[in-house]
Design a protein around this motif. Structure first.
Motif, short mmCIF file in Angstrom:
data_model
loop_
_atom_site.label_atom_id
_atom_site.label_comp_id
_atom_site.label_asym_id
_atom_site.label_seq_id
_atom_site.Cartn_x
_atom_site.Cartn_y
_atom_site.Cartn_z
N VAL A 107 0.84 -1.21 0.00
CA VAL A 107 0.00 0.00 0.00
C VAL A 107 0.87 1.25 0.00
N LEU A 108 1.91 1.27 0.82
CA LEU A 108 2.78 2.45 0.86
C LEU A 108 3.54 2.64 -0.45
N ASP A 109 3.94 1.54 -1.08
CA ASP A 109 4.71 1.63 -2.32
C ASP A 109 3.83 1.83 -3.54
N ASN A 110 2.53 1.55 -3.41
CA ASN A 110 1.59 1.68 -4.52
C ASN A 110 0.36 2.45 -4.04
N PRO A 111 0.55 3.72 -3.67
CA PRO A 111 -0.55 4.46 -3.03
C PRO A 111 -1.79 4.60 -3.89
N ALA A 112 -1.67 4.47 -5.20
CA ALA A 112 -2.85 4.61 -6.06
C ALA A 112 -3.92 3.57 -5.74
N CYS A 113 -3.54 2.45 -5.10
CA CYS A 113 -4.53 1.42 -4.80
C CYS A 113 -5.52 1.86 -3.72
N VAL A 114 -5.19 2.91 -2.97
CA VAL A 114 -6.11 3.39 -1.93
C VAL A 114 -6.38 4.89 -2.01
N GLN A 115 -5.62 5.63 -2.77
CA GLN A 115 -5.78 7.09 -2.78
C GLN A 115 -7.20 7.50 -3.14
N ASN A 116 -7.74 8.40 -2.32
CA ASN A 116 -9.08 8.95 -2.53
C ASN A 116 -10.17 7.89 -2.53
N ARG A 117 -9.90 6.76 -1.88
CA ARG A 117 -10.87 5.68 -1.80
C ARG A 117 -11.27 5.44 -0.34
N ARG A 118 -12.47 4.93 -0.17
CA ARG A 118 -12.97 4.58 1.17
C ARG A 118 -12.55 3.13 1.45
N VAL A 119 -11.73 2.96 2.47
CA VAL A 119 -11.02 1.71 2.69
C VAL A 119 -11.45 1.07 4.00
N LEU A 120 -11.59 -0.25 3.98
CA LEU A 120 -11.81 -1.04 5.19
C LEU A 120 -10.62 -1.98 5.37
N LEU A 147 -18.45 -8.15 10.63
CA LEU A 147 -18.94 -7.70 9.32
C LEU A 147 -19.07 -8.82 8.30
N VAL A 148 -18.57 -10.00 8.61
CA VAL A 148 -18.54 -11.08 7.63
C VAL A 148 -19.96 -11.38 7.14
N GLY A 149 -20.13 -11.35 5.83
CA GLY A 149 -21.42 -11.59 5.22
C GLY A 149 -22.24 -10.35 4.97
N SER A 150 -21.82 -9.21 5.52
CA SER A 150 -22.58 -7.97 5.37
C SER A 150 -22.19 -7.23 4.11
N PRO A 151 -23.13 -6.55 3.46
CA PRO A 151 -22.77 -5.66 2.35
C PRO A 151 -21.99 -4.47 2.89
N LEU A 152 -21.13 -3.93 2.06
CA LEU A 152 -20.32 -2.77 2.46
C LEU A 152 -20.47 -1.68 1.41
N PRO A 153 -21.65 -1.07 1.33
CA PRO A 153 -21.91 -0.12 0.23
C PRO A 153 -21.04 1.12 0.27
N GLN A 154 -20.50 1.47 1.43
CA GLN A 154 -19.68 2.68 1.53
C GLN A 154 -18.19 2.40 1.35
N ILE A 155 -17.81 1.15 1.11
CA ILE A 155 -16.40 0.78 1.02
C ILE A 155 -16.02 0.46 -0.42
N GLU A 156 -14.91 1.02 -0.87
CA GLU A 156 -14.44 0.78 -2.23
C GLU A 156 -13.28 -0.21 -2.27
N THR A 157 -12.50 -0.28 -1.20
CA THR A 157 -11.37 -1.21 -1.15
C THR A 157 -11.34 -1.88 0.22
N VAL A 158 -11.23 -3.20 0.21
CA VAL A 158 -11.03 -3.98 1.43
C VAL A 158 -9.60 -4.49 1.46
N LEU A 159 -8.92 -4.28 2.57
CA LEU A 159 -7.58 -4.79 2.79
C LEU A 159 -7.66 -5.88 3.85
N ALA A 160 -6.97 -7.00 3.64
CA ALA A 160 -7.06 -8.12 4.59
C ALA A 160 -5.73 -8.84 4.65
N GLY A 161 -5.07 -8.76 5.80
CA GLY A 161 -3.80 -9.45 5.99
C GLY A 161 -3.95 -10.62 6.94
#
Length: 222
Positions: free
Chosen positions: A67-80, A132-146
């Motif tokens: 994410v830090l090296d490729n900021p375009a993947c989250v820039q100006n996006r609503r992230v979970l 949140l598992v199984g729930s819709p996330l209408p306000q989220i554009e990107t989900v990050l999961a490690g």
């Protein structure tokens, strides 16, 4: 913020930087802290779930690095940041220019840990403690999961949920060091890192850690 939880975290961790993401400071437990040495049974006796929030896991370090090296993947996006733990990946997204970041985890200590860690890094992150598992996330554009595919039962719930989210247009990025239940058939490789970890957490001192895109979602052209 719960003062008792904050005091516990401060007493059982030190402020350090994860080796693969030295830009970020976290409250981390290491060999010098009693928390590091407690067994799961001892933790249960004091009413503490396994303290995943106290460590910088390989998948989270790899995903935060990406994410830090490729900021375009989250820039100006609503992230979970799902299963955020320490908040490492959420903090990386905020530093990389996300429009908003929510750190989600059902562990009762995570919100306090994330609040302490975001203060160290000067970023603003919302916390969510609902499952949140199984729930819709209408306000989220990107989900990050490690580091989320370590358990068969958990993975069986995550895969259909992530598939539904991806089909609806949500981008899902996964950081994983080869956990047993990683659904490789659903993934596209984005990056490959050698992440320093500790033998107390993993089976090697350096873990090959990959960042993947889940599903076939393509980002629209800018």
């Amino acid at each position: 913020m719960n003062g008792d939880k904050a005091g516990f975290i401060r007493a059982n961790t030190a402020i350090m930087t994860p080796p693969h993401v030295p830009e970020i400071h976290l409250h981390i437990a290491d060999e010098a802290h009693d928390l590091w040495h407690k067994t799961e049974e001892e933790l249960a006796q004091i009413g503490l779930p396994p303290p995943f929030w106290a460590f910088a896991w390989a998948g989270g370090q790899g995903l935060a690095r990406y994410v830090l090296d490729n900021p375009a993947c989250v820039q100006n996006r609503r992230v979970l940041d799902f299963a955020t733990g320490s908040g490492l990946v959420a903090i990386a997204a905020a530093l990389a220019g996300a429009k908003s970041v929510t750190a989600a985890d059902i562990d009762p200590f995570c919100e306090t840990a994330v609040t302490l860690n975001t203060a160290l890094n000067g970023v603003d992150i919302a916390c969510e403690d609902r499952d949140l598992v199984g729930s819709p996330l209408p306000q989220i554009e990107t989900v990050l999961a490690g580091d989320v595919f370590f358990d068969r039962e958990m993975s069986s719930l995550l895969i259909p949920w992530f598939s539904t989210l991806a089909d609806s247009g949500t981008e899902i990025l996964i950081g994983d060091p080869g956990r047993a239940y990683l659904p490789r058939e659903n993934l596209t490789l984005l990056a490959d890192y050698a992440v320093p970890v500790t033998r107390a957490l993993e089976d090697a001192e350096v873990k090959r850690t990959c960042v993947w895109r889940f599903g076939t979602v393509a980002r629209p052209a800018a």
